[in-house]
Design an enzyme around this catalytic site. Structure first.
Site, mmCIF file in Angstrom:
data_model
loop_
_atom_site.group_PDB
_atom_site.id
_atom_site.type_symbol
_atom_site.label_atom_id
_atom_site.label_comp_id
_atom_site.label_asym_id
_atom_site.label_seq_id
_atom_site.Cartn_x
_atom_site.Cartn_y
_atom_site.Cartn_z
ATOM 1 N N GLU A 2 43.518 34.944 35.618
ATOM 2 C CA GLU A 2 42.118 35.325 35.455
ATOM 3 C C GLU A 2 41.887 36.494 34.487
ATOM 4 O O GLU A 2 41.499 37.592 34.908
ATOM 5 C CB GLU A 2 41.508 35.666 36.813
ATOM 6 N N ASN B 23 40.930 28.266 38.237
ATOM 7 C CA ASN B 23 40.519 28.788 39.547
ATOM 8 C C ASN B 23 39.031 28.535 39.692
ATOM 9 O O ASN B 23 38.247 28.871 38.799
ATOM 10 C CB ASN B 23 40.766 30.302 39.647
ATOM 11 N N ARG C 129 52.784 28.870 44.645
ATOM 12 C CA ARG C 129 52.428 29.707 43.492
ATOM 13 C C ARG C 129 52.417 31.172 43.950
ATOM 14 O O ARG C 129 51.663 31.559 44.829
ATOM 15 C CB ARG C 129 51.046 29.305 42.985
ATOM 16 N N TYR D 285 35.790 28.875 42.543
ATOM 17 C CA TYR D 285 35.273 29.257 43.863
ATOM 18 C C TYR D 285 33.798 28.916 44.033
ATOM 19 O O TYR D 285 33.366 28.547 45.102
ATOM 20 C CB TYR D 285 35.454 30.765 44.099
ATOM 21 N N HIS E 184 49.720 39.108 37.657
ATOM 22 C CA HIS E 184 48.528 38.979 38.517
ATOM 23 C C HIS E 184 47.998 40.405 38.753
ATOM 24 O O HIS E 184 47.934 40.876 39.892
ATOM 25 C CB HIS E 184 48.889 38.268 39.822
ATOM 26 N N GLU F 123 43.597 27.933 42.065
ATOM 27 C CA GLU F 123 43.003 28.627 43.220
ATOM 28 C C GLU F 123 41.679 27.979 43.579
ATOM 29 O O GLU F 123 40.866 27.653 42.706
ATOM 30 C CB GLU F 123 42.713 30.099 42.914
HETATM 31 C C1 BGC Z 1 42.166 36.156 42.431
HETATM 32 C C2 BGC Z 1 42.835 36.435 43.766
HETATM 33 C C3 BGC Z 1 41.775 36.792 44.775
HETATM 34 C C4 BGC Z 1 40.853 35.615 44.941
HETATM 35 C C5 BGC Z 1 39.771 35.774 46.005
HETATM 36 C C6 BGC Z 1 40.897 35.378 42.532
HETATM 37 O O1 BGC Z 1 39.968 35.944 41.688
HETATM 38 O O2 BGC Z 1 43.085 35.564 41.555
HETATM 39 O O3 BGC Z 1 43.765 37.442 43.591
HETATM 40 O O4 BGC Z 1 42.326 37.196 45.995
HETATM 41 O O5 BGC Z 1 40.202 35.368 43.716
HETATM 42 O O6 BGC Z 1 38.920 36.821 45.713
#
Ligand code: BGC
Length: 496
Positions: A186, A327, A96, A329, A141, A394
């Site tokens: 995002e 995405n 990607r 995290y 992006h 992500e």
């Molecule tokens: C983004 C990336 C970024 C990653 C880590 C995401 O919000 O799409 O571009 O590097 O998080 O912060």
């Protein structure tokens, strides 16, 4: 002597890890991700024009840690052949990456197409395909052509046509080879940080107004690009197209207390529901409409600061997502805001978040290791949007860039486990997973000190050499075996 493998097995028994051998289905796809501005460099080469990030960094160097910039970044513009070799070595099913709008259309519009920019992406796509790696391409992006920003960027309706024209050209140029398109990466982060705040370009800093306007036009632009693909390209190119939304899981700080449950729901809707809801259900979430309208009235305004979606717009946007690009995290605990919030988005939201100090974290507090929230989120999305196909676009962990990155291995393993559990326990339809990031990249305002890569990049060396980290070996083994079977090569990560 008790070996590491034995220790792991004992650890697994004691902690109740469900199963030691777990497999992904054969059609589950693994990938890695990057984005143009974060890896390409060559910011002004071969006819590329300035993006809002080029302009912002060159004019405000202090906004970036150590005043670093992405003029060279990983130099992938010149090193893409080596990059593809690395991808091949990992064994990924897909890569990607994003197209820099400024390389293809330096004026932002299709009156002039820069052939050298086209050639770069065409070479990359062809090489990927030659190596059996599927290209998954993001159209946007965050690196908008500066020339379009000067005409209003995402605060003007014109972005809908600009983006649609650009998207159509990309489908024409690359659509025979690219079967998975992502319109926007995002939107919440782009609109909020750049239009609601001044942390990202274009640094408009009008929270609760321009971030909502940005969300409105961005959704319309996404929907129009989807319709173009659907009407003009899908039949012969046979691909699919979706937006990528960043989700956190918001857990009530006090479970089963209505005000806290409501706070959690409100945060989900304000952050991700703003995009998911119009796409899957039509219109903004009710709670968002109600809260913004209430505050707008209190401020003496005639109209809500949140643009109203007309019935035609609702109809046009609804259903324009071929899969849910996600995405993930981190998660957070939430509670109703106890103190007055700054006017704008935060006051409209009226919720505060909290992440306990004892949650394991990465290099920055942005990354906390919360796979349990990931599993809950996947179930939530299945229930909320009628079981859509979900692709994890992500997911990743930040550190200082060490090669022996056992914490990253642990982070990836635990999130992959959560996917397997969500599939098994709730029947969530997750069909792919992609690590952020393929290699260390320019991490926006954090510069190069904050590393997410499976490959290490030496940014002090003009040749930008890449080195495999331990996590890359781990991920390669996961892909090869299509399972989370533990090998004695990686037991340490589970004891971290
Ligand atoms: C983004 C990336 C970024 C990653 C880590 C995401 O919000 O799409 O571009 O590097 O998080 O912060």
């Amino acid at each position: 002597m008790v070996g590491k493998a034995t220790l792991y097995i004992l650890f697994a028994i004691v902690t109740g890890i469900k199963s030691v051998s777990r497999k992904f289905p054969s059609d589950f796809k693994f990938g890695v991700g990057s984005s143009s501005y974060q890896i390409e460099g060559a910011w002004n080469e071969d006819g590329k024009s300035e993006s809002i990030w080029d302009q912002y960094i060159h004019n405000n160097p202090k906004m970036i840690n150590d005043e670093e910039n992405a003029d060279i970044a990983c130099d992938s513009y010149h090193k893409y052949e080596e990059d593809v070799e690395m991808l091949k070595n990992l064994g990924v099913d897909y890569y990607r990456f994003s197209i820099a709008w400024t390389r293809i259309l330096p004026n932002g519009t299709p009156d002039y197409v820069n052939q050298k920019g086209v050639q770069y992406y065409s070479n990359l796509v062809k090489l990927l395909k030659k190596n059996n790696i599927e290209p998954m391409v993001t159209l946007f992006h965050w690196d908008l052509p500066q020339v379009l920003q000067e005409q209003g960027g995402f605060a003007t309706e014109k972005i809908v046509k600009w983006f649609t024209d650009y998207a159509r050209l990309c489908f024409e140029l690359f659509g025979d080879d690219v079967k998975t398109w992502i319109t926007f990466n995002e939107p919440k982060q782009f609109c909020y940080l750049g239009y609601g705040m001044d942390y990202f370009p274009p640094a408009m800093n009008k929270s609760g107004e321009l971030d909502y306007l940005c969300a409105y036009y961005l959704l319309k632009a996404h929907a129009e690009a989807w319709h173009v693909y659907n009407n003009e390209f899908r039949a012969h190119q046979k691909g699919r197209i979706a937006i990528v939304i960043s989700y956190k899981w918001y857990e009530p700080l006090l479970p089963n207390v209505p005000a806290f449950e409501e706070a959690a729901n409100t945060n989900m809707e304000f952050e991700s529901g703003m995009y998911g809801h119009p796409l899957y259900k039509g219109d903004w979430p009710e709670i968002v409409k109600a809260k913004v309208s209430y505050n707008s009235k209190k401020e003496g305004r005639q109209q809500s600061r949140l643009p109203e979606l007309s019935p035609e717009e609702i109809e046009r946007i609804k259903g324009t997502n071929d899969f849910l690009g996600l995405n993930y995290y981190v998660s957070a605990l939430v509670y109703p805001a106890a103190t007055p919030q700054p006017a704008g988005f935060m006051r409209d939201l009226g919720v505060d978040t909290y992440q306990p100090w004892y949650w394991e974290q990465g290099k920055t507090s942005f990354i906390k290791v919360t796979p349990w929230g990931f599993k809950k989120l996947l179930k939530y999305l299945k229930d909320a949007y009628d079981n859509p196909e979900i692709i994890i676009i992500e997911n990743g962990f930040n550190d200082d860039g060490q090669l022996d990155d056992v914490k990253r291995i642990s982070y990836i393993e635990r999130h992959l486990s959560a996917i397997l559990e969500a599939r098994e326990d709730f029947g969530v339809n997750v069909s792919g997973y992609s690590v952020w990031s393929f290699m260390d990249v320019f991490e926006w305002n954090f510069g190069y000190g904050n590393r997410f890569g499976l490959y290490h990049v030496d940014f002090a060396d003009p040749k930008r050499p890449r080195t495999m980290k331990k996590s890359a070996r781990y991920y390669r083994d996961v892909i090869k075996t299509r399972s989370l079977d533990k090998t004695s090569d990686y037991p340490t990560c589970f004891l971290e």
